[in-house]
Structure formats: structure tokens, C-alpha cells
Design an enzyme around this catalytic site. Sequence first.
Site, short mmCIF file in Angstrom:
data_model
loop_
_atom_site.label_atom_id
_atom_site.label_comp_id
_atom_site.label_asym_id
_atom_site.label_seq_id
_atom_site.Cartn_x
_atom_site.Cartn_y
_atom_site.Cartn_z
N ASP A 141 5.46 9.12 -7.72
CA ASP A 141 5.11 7.98 -6.89
C ASP A 141 5.70 6.68 -7.42
OD1 ASP A 141 3.56 7.91 -9.09
OD2 ASP A 141 1.63 7.84 -8.07
N ASP A 151 -2.51 10.08 -20.55
CA ASP A 151 -2.02 8.77 -20.99
C ASP A 151 -3.06 8.03 -21.81
OD1 ASP A 151 -3.46 8.68 -18.63
OD2 ASP A 151 -2.42 6.93 -17.83
#
Lengths: 461, 659
Positions: free
Chosen positions: B389, B470
Site C-alpha cells: 500500500d 515493527d
Amino acid sequence: MQKINKNVVLALLSLTSLVFLLFQLYYYKFYLSQKNGAIFSKIRGSQSGQDSTRWHVVRKFLGLIASHNIPVYLIDPLILGLVDKDIEQIRSSPDGPSPECKYFCAPRDFTTFALLDKTWKHEMGLFRTAEKMGFQWLKIINKDPRLDGMDDLSGVEIPLHYIFKLASHAIHLVVFYERSGNYLWHGPLRLKQHMDRKFVPFRRLHFGRYPGAYEKPELLLVSIDDLKVQIPKNPSNFLEEMSHSRFLECRYREARAFFQLYPDDASLDAVEFRKKAKSLLHLAALTLNNLGVKFWLSSGTCLGWYRQCSVIPHSKDVDLGVFIRDYKADIIPAFQKAGLPLKHKFGKVEDSLELSFQGDGDIKLDIFFFYEEDDHIWNGGTQAKSGKKFKYLFPKFTLCWTEFVELKVHVPCETLQYVEANYGPDWKVPVKTWDWKSSPSNVQYNGVWPVDEWDDVIQIY
Amino acid sequence: MDEWKPNPAIKPHKKRSWYLAWKYKLMNQRMLRKLCQTGAVLFLLVTVIVNIKLILDTRRAAYEEEEESAQDYDDELLNVEVPRHPVSNKKVLDVEVYSSRSKVYVAVDGTTVLEDEAREQGRGIHVIVLNQATGHVMAKRVFDTYSPHEDEAMVLFLNMVARGRILIFTIKDEGSFHLKDTAKNVLKSLGSQVAPFLSWRDMWTFVGKKGGELYGEKHAKSPALSTWGDPVLLKTEVHLTSVEDAECHWPDTELNRRRKRFCSKVEGYGSVCSCKDPTPIEFNPDPLKDNKVFDVPVAVIAGNRPNYLYRMLRSLLSAQGVNPQMITVFIDGYYEEPMDVVELFGLSGIQHTPISIKNARVSQHYKASLTATFNLFPDAKFAVVLEEDLDISVDFFSFLSQSIHLLEEDESLYCISAWNDQGYEHTAEDPSLLYRVETMPGLGWVLRKSLYKDELEPKWPTPEKLWDWDMWMRMPEQRKGRECIIPDISRSYHFGIVGLNMNGYFHEAYFKKHKFNTVPNVQLKNVESLRKDAYETEIHRLLGEAEVLDHSKNPCEDSFVPDTEGRVYVMFIRMEQEADFTTWTQLAKCLHIWDLDVRGNHKGLWRLFRKKNHFLVVGVPASPYSSNKPSSVTPIYMEPPAKEEGAVAVPAVAAAEQT
């Protein structure tokens, strides 16, 4: 009447016998010619005509790949064998015209070339040109082993072999892939169902029965039989390497199943141990390879590879096997130089030798030396405090390459027998407590060292 | 034995005379003759039998050898290839469409291609596109036309669908509240007679062909505001056309063959499938001079958002210096459409069997993808990690090529990222400027192989830990005080609105106004000053020349920064210890930058732009740069809003109160 009948019978039998004899001769000749490999040469020309056909096909092929800028190199064992005899001369006169067609005309069915996958991508055009030049071609694809691993990935199948056929000769192009562990790999040649089994006599190919692992070769551009071609710089080394290049893939699917049953130890200790074991193994491989000592993964390390494709975190050491005929006195100083001091030495070169080196932290590197007998192979163990000797018996095995913790290493090709000899039929079940004197299923009591030898055969540092 | 073998050269009559002579000779020795004859017959019989046996043996041996050769080289998996779609000459499809308050379904030739009876989901108009030649489903969408703007998306989608495709519509629950006239007219132009009169809680099904032909339509009016129309079930037949008619006649090239394969399978990608002037699928951007990242593998992490992936790959393949051979798309799951997109662009795609759920699934997919990337490219020292994305800046590779040597040489670096968390339209200005930050932004970044192999891979969170990969990478145990290099103006743009941790509101607030570089070939300045020690010198130089702002003003006000350009300003905020971000969070909130957690800091210093001036924020006394604070200045303290009220923070300007 009786007589005539008898005579008729006799004549008939003679005739049948004659027919059979002729048939037999014909059949034998046919069979023989097939054995000699002439089956696939349609034109039964003079010997010299055939010779030059081979040369012409090779020349055409080299032209084809040159026009597409594809760097291939010659790995044909027959030709490299011939080249190796004259290697000095070929090296010294790279451009000299050759008086006779000595190499590329030698009788054979195939000429084998190698191609590095990463140096080439655009295949569409190549095949179109090949067809225009009169080549028939066959492409053998299969799944990409670099995607095999603990994760279930599936990608596009990759080309492993190409065969280009023209007239009575064929070019076998083997695609080599670089893999982690700094080595080259080629795949096995497996025909899918719809493929033409008679395209070439596949059985006589020099590459493809098994996958293979090779060092990255240094190449040399030479001119032989007026053809410019790249060859491995040292053909005899390459041929030696080829003779035992068989590669085994780790059994990732079984390893995944194993971890389903026995979840992996993800504790910090386990992570730390694996890291240390990996770097110790890398260091040991570097040291032994520099000495030219052939070694393989043994005991627990081998079990870890075979069962779970990783280091067993509770194994606490790294185990290697070496044939006693490969023993070198330099081994101990070389390890010491690499920062691995000798921890203990048991036995002697003639009997039950075993070396242990101290790695970083409390991790130990064990090198077991293996003694070959007529029908089995064994290594020895010694109990330090009692001087008792033990013997571990293994069925005979050969060595194969594999990839383990990003390292190209040897394992016994007959791994299952090896592991089963050592750990018994229940090797699939993890065992945390292991006594090396009694747990192995192949252990035998082997007497006691004479007390006067103890100083020599039991050295502990 | 030999004498009994007749000589084949002898002619029949000669043989006869020879036989007579022989017979005469033996006439008188009957016994001997008889014996010989019997012996001869026996011997011949044996010869015949032996011969037959020999022939059979040789034949068997030859056969076995052939068998063996086949065995050696046969693929172990003798997967019998079943033709995937039995060739049917059927020219008519039976279509069934159902519309009701709580359930919709569509069946084509008895196969259910859509079924939605989930509660509180799938409200609006469901659209299915079928290939007019094969009857395959090419696209499936739902537009919640009860909500605003969804009808616009539907019009956009319907306009993209190629002429001749079969369209199936059905309403679940409610689909008319925000269905504007434009959309109704589009439906009318497709052949619907009911669409213009669709109203509140009506049930409606419609099957038609784009560009004409109505196959069937059914409608049930809602009798009252509080009730729904009766369920409707439409059964109709659709006549298939020939494959040639359903395809465009593009010139036969390798590229167009890929295009044809793609366009016959999926819909909703706009002009890539136009028969006239289709949009290119090969971009050939300018190569980069001295490209240091040409051989760096690029891993694109993808899920099942094929339209996103399409947009992402277009921008990636248009970036200067891209090397398509190094790109691998990793798809989490065996989804077909993302793979179709990957193949359209001639890239290599790898599918991954999903492990675990939610965040852990993403995390496991990341691990598998990174491991595979370094396996596929064993001599790579780095990997570029992208997500499906992201838009990729035209100078993405140029940016990396100029900075990647730092990652190789400077051990104190954790990553290079193309994303500046604080780089919004109003806070980023200089495309040639780089920062060092203590946080890991992700969203287009470079990973060092040694970091992955030696540190991250061995202890990557296991599937049962539902962690974000992350977040995990940002933890001090992993980061170990190392920093990332980021640009002032991001080289990637996060356009994803649907996603695991993403929704429209969140995107609007935090991502939409992010600045994205569109200038090609930006020459980065002072790349060398990004090294650990050089950067400190650089910061001290900057702070030395910076003008201290008026701390009596409200830092949230625009007037806090003078109306100048190209100047360097500094302000000091209160920051008691390293982890005290109270004032910073309030400041970030009022500046409309990332405030959900602390990003973009370097030793208690933040760097951004305000009104085209470089704007430095120093946390005092925690930051080592506090020494640059003039003694007359009192650091600004901003109180967090009272929890119960949740009101907008009123900055308490400590300095103002004191003076």
C-alpha cells in the site's frame, strides 16, 4: 512314408534352426548397436562425418548463446578429461589453431555446458533463435529449493536443465543456482508425465540423476578445436568435485511436522546456543576446509539436521566426523590458531581417536575419527576416569553435500541408517538426558586402555 | 554341432542330391542311421528351445533397462493432470440472484459465487462481473451506498469495466439512501428499468451486459419506512459469446500476451485492459548512473489487496533505477488475483501459507518473506522491504543509492527508511535533507542482511505471540540504540485505507497530508555528515546558528515562528528524563503531526520545518543539546488534557507566567 516323414521333420527343423540363427544374429547386432549409443544417430555415416557433426553442433550452440550474451562454460566430463591431459599446452597457447579436431569430435552423445542463473534472464528470444537454427529443445523445470524452508512458500517453478538437440548430437545445459552457503547448486533432472522420454537417452546424461553442489569455479577462456569456450580453470579439480557432488535437501516438510509435535524451544538460551553453535560450525568448517580435511555432521548435529533442519538447542555441543585416513597432525594447531583450544584428546591415531575443542562460552566442538572395516565403520569413545573404551558401530556410508545453517557441509548420504544406528528407531522423539556411554543403540564395550598408555590416550586440558 | 547346421548358400536341388548321397552311404548302417536321426531331431529341438529362450531373455533385459531409465528420471509426484475446466460447449449460463434484508447470494450454473449472510456486514449493492465468454467471475465488489460517496466509487468501478462484460447487481439490507442520480443514471444506461426509482429499503436484483442487453431484473418495493421489501429471487439465462469477441485485438507481443491473460481473468483495473491505447505495463524509467542498489533485492510484502498491489507495482516499476529482476512479491495466502497482478508485470511472485492470526500472521509473513529473499539472493548484503500500500517516489532508488554505503559502514545504523513520520505537507521542505532518528519508521526501508541473519531472524516473535513485527523491531532489545536514516521529504506514500490497523478516519488524520517527493534525481546533500560522529558536529553547528524563538508565545500558534524563509529556529521544551515525552506529545498534537507515539527524535531533538524555516525542538534537560539553551530561556511545558474531559490541551506557557 515313415521315412519321408522323418526327412520332412528333419528338414523343417533345420530350416527353423536356420531362421532362428539369422534372427539371433540380426537381433544381437541391433542390441549391440543400441548399447554403443548409435541409436540416436539416424544417419549411419562414416566415423569422421559423425565427428564433425558433433563439432558443428557445438559451434552452432556457442554461436546461439553468444548472440544472446549468455555466459556458459563447459563442464562436459569427457571433454574436460581430454582437455586436462593437454591443459598446459592449452593454457599456454590460448589462440593457437588446432591441427585436428581432438576434443569436440570425440565420440559421445552429449556435450554438457553450465549456465549461472543470475547471469541470464531473458529466455524467450533464445528459444526462438534456437528453433530458427534448427535446434529442438526441451526445458526441465521444477520447484525452487531456495524457497524450501520452515515456512511454507510456493513460487514459480525454475528452469533446471535445457537440452538442445540438432541432428545426431545434443547439448545439455545445466542451470546452476547460487545458494546461501556460498556454493552453486544444480537440480535433478526429472521428467514430467507429458514429456518425451525418448527425446534423448536421458540415462546417459552426466548431470541430473541427483542434485549436485559445487564450489563457484574460476573460469578460463580457451580455444580448443578452433572454438572459444570457457572452462573451469582447473579441469581435474572440477572432475574430482563432480564425482562426489551429490546433494541432499534438508527434509523441511518432516521438520515442520516434528515441530508440530514438539514445539521449538524459543527461549533466549536456545536462541543464544543456536547462534553460538552456528558460528562455531562456521569456524570449524573454515579451519578444516583450509586444511583439506573432509568432515561431516555427526551425532547430535547430524540428528538436528535430519530431524528438524536446525541445531538441537539442548545438545550443548557440535559434533563432526572425520575419516581417520584424512587425519592430519596440523588439525590441533590449526584449531588453536583459530581460537579454539584443545579441551581433551582421547585415543590415538591407530585406535579410537577423538578430539574436543573449547568454543566460545561453554560450547564444545567434538571431532570423532571414524575407522573403516570391511563391512562397517566405527568410532571410539573413552571414559576419562576409568580408561574404559567404547565403540560405536555404523553401517558403511558415503558422503553427500547439504546446506545447514548457511553452510555447505557433508552428511552421510544414508542418513537414516546412520541416525538409526546411533539413536535407535525412536530417534524422532527428543530426549533431553543422554548418556554417551549407554544411550546410543550402537555402543559396544571395547575393553580398557592399558594403564601405561593413559598419559597418551587420555589428555585433558 | 556345427555339421548339423545347414549351409544356407546351398540351393534346394543341390541340397537334395547331397542328402541322397548321404542317405546312400548310411543305407547299410540302419542302426547308426537311426541313432543319428534321433540325435539330430533332439539336438535341433534343443537349439530351437534355447534360441527362443535367448530371444525372450534379451527382450526382457532390454525392456527392463528402458523401464529403469524412466524410473530414474521420472518426477516422483506423478500428478495426474486433470484438465482444470472441462471443455464445455455450453453457450448458456443459468444465473440466480437473491436479494433480501439479511442475505444475498449469486449462483452461476449452480455454483455459488457470492453468499453473504453475515450480520451487520455487506450492506449495500453487491456487484459481480462475469466474463462474457467463459462465465468466470472477474471481479466482486460491494458498495455501501447507504453511506455517502460510495455511489461515486461504484460509478468509477462500473466505468472501468470493459464493454460486453456481464454485470450482476443485488442489494443487501439497504442500498439507496446515498445512491445519487448520477449513479442511478449509470445503472439506467446499463439497461436497468428500476434503478431510477430505487428507494429506501427496496430489494433489487439485476443482470445485464455492459453496453446493452438486459438479461433480467426484479424489484420489491418496501411497503413502509420501517420494513424492508420482500426478498426477491431472479432466475435468468445469459448467452455466452465466443472467446474472440470477448478479447481485444492487441498486437501479438510478449507484453500483450501477459496483458491478455490478465484481462481475461480480472476486471476493475481500468485502462490496462482497454482495447484502444491500453495503458503500458512496461515503464522503462531512466537508468541511474552509478546505481549502488541495482543488485539489491526488493521484497514486496503483500496480502489480498490486488488493486493496491497494482498501484504500488506501477509506481515501483516507474522509479528510476529499478531492476525488475530483483523484485519478488510475497503474497500472504493463496490468493489468485494478487498473483495475476504480479504476472501482469512479469515479476516473480511467491505465495505463503498463512500462519497464525492478525498481527502475528503479518509478522510471520514478514519473517518468511525476508528469509526467502536472502535465500533467493544469497550474495545480497541488503534487502529493500516494501509493502503493497505504498507509492514509491520516482527517486526512491536514487535516494538509496546515495545513502546505502552508510548502512554498510556505520555500525550505529539500524536501517534506512524512505518514510519520515513527521514529514507532513506543512512540516517537510527539503528533498535533499536527511536525518538520523532513533525510531524505525518502516514503510519502505532497507534491512542489512547481517542484522537480519545474526540478530532478528533467530529470535523473531513466534506465531503464538500476537505482536506487530515493527513494534517488536522498535523495542530497545532489538534496536540496541541504533538509529535509522530518513529523508525530510518521504520517498514513499502510504495510500492504504483498508488494512489490519487502518481505517478511513485514521488515514485521513495521519497519512493523507504526508509529503511525498515527486522530483527526480535529487542530489542529497551532506550524506557524509550522517555518520555517527559527523552528525553530532552537524547538530552542534545547526544549534549554534539557530535563533532562539520567543518562548513567551504559544508554540501552537502560527505566529510562534516568524514569517521568514530559510532560517533556522530552535525552541526548548521540558523533558525531565529520556522517556518524558509529555510536552512533546502535546506539541505534536497541536502541530498536527504524528502524536500516537514518539517518532523522529534524536537524543531529545526533533527536526522539522515550519513556514519554510528549519525548526528544532530540544527537550531540556534530558537532551545532551540542552547546553545550547540560553540561561534566560525557560523550557516550555504543556500539560496533557485532563483525562475525563478529553478537551483540547491548553498550553500552559510557563515562561509567560514567570515573566
